[in-house]
Design a protein around this motif. Structure first.
Motif, short mmCIF file in Angstrom:
data_model
loop_
_atom_site.label_atom_id
_atom_site.label_comp_id
_atom_site.label_asym_id
_atom_site.label_seq_id
_atom_site.Cartn_x
_atom_site.Cartn_y
_atom_site.Cartn_z
N SER A 1 67.87 45.05 34.69
CA SER A 1 66.74 45.23 33.76
C SER A 1 65.41 45.04 34.47
N ASP A 2 65.33 44.00 35.34
CA ASP A 2 64.10 43.76 36.09
C ASP A 2 63.80 44.89 37.05
N LEU A 3 64.85 45.43 37.69
CA LEU A 3 64.66 46.54 38.62
C LEU A 3 64.17 47.78 37.87
N GLU A 4 64.72 48.07 36.69
CA GLU A 4 64.28 49.21 35.89
C GLU A 4 62.81 49.05 35.50
N SER A 5 62.42 47.83 35.17
CA SER A 5 61.00 47.58 34.84
C SER A 5 60.11 47.84 36.04
N ASN A 6 60.58 47.46 37.21
CA ASN A 6 59.78 47.64 38.43
C ASN A 6 59.62 49.11 38.82
N VAL A 7 60.72 49.87 38.74
CA VAL A 7 60.65 51.27 39.18
C VAL A 7 60.09 52.19 38.09
N GLY A 8 60.20 51.77 36.81
CA GLY A 8 59.60 52.54 35.73
C GLY A 8 60.49 53.60 35.12
N PHE A 9 61.81 53.54 35.35
CA PHE A 9 62.72 54.46 34.69
C PHE A 9 64.11 53.85 34.59
N LYS A 10 64.92 54.41 33.69
CA LYS A 10 66.28 53.92 33.47
C LYS A 10 67.18 54.28 34.64
N LEU A 11 68.04 53.33 35.00
CA LEU A 11 69.00 53.58 36.08
C LEU A 11 70.39 53.91 35.55
N PHE A 12 70.70 53.45 34.32
CA PHE A 12 72.01 53.67 33.73
C PHE A 12 71.86 53.99 32.25
N GLY B 1 68.80 57.40 38.73
CA GLY B 1 69.56 56.32 39.33
C GLY B 1 70.37 56.78 40.52
N ARG B 2 71.00 57.96 40.38
CA ARG B 2 71.77 58.52 41.50
C ARG B 2 70.88 58.81 42.70
N ARG B 3 69.69 59.38 42.40
CA ARG B 3 68.79 59.72 43.50
C ARG B 3 68.30 58.46 44.22
N LEU B 4 68.01 57.42 43.45
CA LEU B 4 67.56 56.17 44.06
C LEU B 4 68.67 55.55 44.90
N GLY C 1 80.95 50.47 39.34
CA GLY C 1 80.95 51.14 38.06
C GLY C 1 80.96 50.21 36.87
N SER C 2 80.70 48.93 37.11
CA SER C 2 80.80 47.95 36.03
C SER C 2 79.91 46.75 36.34
N VAL C 3 79.22 46.24 35.31
CA VAL C 3 78.41 45.03 35.47
C VAL C 3 79.31 43.83 35.73
N THR C 4 80.45 43.78 35.04
CA THR C 4 81.39 42.67 35.22
C THR C 4 81.93 42.62 36.64
N LYS C 5 82.36 43.78 37.15
CA LYS C 5 82.89 43.83 38.51
C LYS C 5 81.79 43.54 39.53
N ALA C 6 80.59 44.01 39.25
CA ALA C 6 79.48 43.74 40.15
C ALA C 6 79.22 42.24 40.24
N GLU D 1 70.41 44.71 45.46
CA GLU D 1 71.80 44.35 45.74
C GLU D 1 72.65 44.47 44.48
N ALA D 2 72.09 44.03 43.34
CA ALA D 2 72.80 44.15 42.06
C ALA D 2 73.00 45.61 41.67
N PHE D 3 71.95 46.41 41.87
CA PHE D 3 72.03 47.85 41.58
C PHE D 3 73.10 48.52 42.42
N GLN D 4 73.14 48.19 43.71
CA GLN D 4 74.13 48.77 44.59
C GLN D 4 75.54 48.37 44.17
N ALA D 5 75.71 47.13 43.76
CA ALA D 5 77.03 46.65 43.35
C ALA D 5 77.50 47.35 42.09
N VAL D 6 76.60 47.56 41.12
CA VAL D 6 76.98 48.25 39.88
C VAL D 6 77.33 49.71 40.18
N MET D 7 76.55 50.35 41.04
CA MET D 7 76.83 51.74 41.40
C MET D 7 78.19 51.87 42.07
#
Length: 300
Positions: free
Chosen positions: A37-48, A61-64, A16-21, A7-13
């Motif tokens: 950060s936790d999601l990036e650790s889980n999937v094993g690659f950078k999202l942003f 990140g776009r593909r996910l 376009g901003s962590v603050t707005k998310a 949900e946090a990832f979707q909101a940032v995407m």
């Protein structure tokens, strides 16, 4: 991976901003950052990644996010997609390069790449050097391969391989007995050349002008692979990029180094506004391994 992280990832995407998310989710900015950060650790690659202070999604990140948008598939589908992306069991590689690279250098490299990553689809476009840079600038390709210098904006050099141009002679030519070819050796010799509108031709012309040597221009071709059979047939000598190091040509030719070598650089080029995908990074690794292995295989 849990629903709150996605949900946090979707909101940032979408914002376009962590603050707005954070405002959308009614949580603090640090809380959103922790979830990402936790999601990036889980999937094993950078999202942003950050560019000039702005938060931009990576290719992965776009593909996910394409899967996240179809939320009805559920978290299980998202986890499966992330695993496939990480292990390169899905994806594509779009390459644009010069014809000589496409026909003589890429085949053995792509063979090695496809053995390791058989599920990555490939698209290879070949164009003259300047068009490679122009088309790469259009963001339609993941990367390009071309000789420097770089002559367009919004394209950057990832890495380079230094190359010395070589003299190419037919077997039995009088100069084939020499271990080092001088510019003066070309005086009065018939010459099969690159076309005048190619960058390499400019360097070769300068080489002979500085040495005050007159060669007899017999034929002109844009591409390296077109010149090899003409030299083998006895139409003249040539000076070419050393693509013979990387592939079996099948022609009776001799290759010799030049005194005061003509040097060039073959570059891996990427669009300025695009971060290399994991599939691209793996290709770069295999490319450099291959080039290093064949560095000494130059003269026969």
């Amino acid at each position: 991976m849990n629903h709150r992280q996605v949900e946090a990832f979707q909101a940032v995407m979408e914002t376009g901003s962590v603050t707005k998310a954070g405002k959308v989710l009614y949580i603090s900015q640090p809380a959103v950052s922790r979830l990402i950060s936790d999601l990036e650790s889980n999937v094993g690659f950078k999202l942003f990644f950050r560019r000039k202070g702005r938060l931009e999604p990576t290719v992965e990140g776009r593909r996910l996010f394409e899967t996240v948008e179809h939320a009805f598939l559920g978290l299980r589908k998202i986890e499966q997609t992330a695993t496939a992306i990480k292990s390169l069991r899905t994806g594509e590689l779009r390459i644009i390069t010069m014809p000589g690279v496409a026909t003589m250098l890429l085949p053995p490299i792509l063979t090695r790449y496809c053995k390791q990553y058989p599920d990555i689809s490939l698209e290879v476009e070949n164009r003259p050097r300047l068009q490679v840079m122009d088309w790469l600038n259009s963001q339609q390709y993941d990367f390009g391969i071309a000789n420097l210098p770089l002559e367009v904006d919004d394209v950057r050099v990832h890495s380079t391989v230094a190359m010395d141009l070589v003299c190419v002679l037919p077997v039995g030519h009088r100069l084939a007995k020499k271990t080092l070819i001088k510019a003066s050796d070309f005086e009065g010799e018939s010459f099969v050349s690159y076309s005048p509108n190619t960058g390499t031709r400019m360097y070769i012309d300068q080489y002979f002008q500085q040495a005050k040597v007159n060669r007899k221009l017999k034929m002109e071709f844009r591409n390296t692979h077109e010149i090899y059979p003409m030299v083998a047939a006895g139409f003249g000598l040539s000076i070419l990029l050393p693509f013979h190091k990387y592939i079996e040509l099948g022609y009776n030719l001799v290759f010799r180094p030049l005194e005061n070598a003509i040097k060039t650089e073959l570059a891996l080029l990427i669009p300025e506004k695009r971060e290399p995908s994991m599939a691209t990074k793996r290709f770069f690794e295999i490319y450099h391994e291959f080039m290093a292995e064949h560095e000494s295989n130059q003269f026969i």
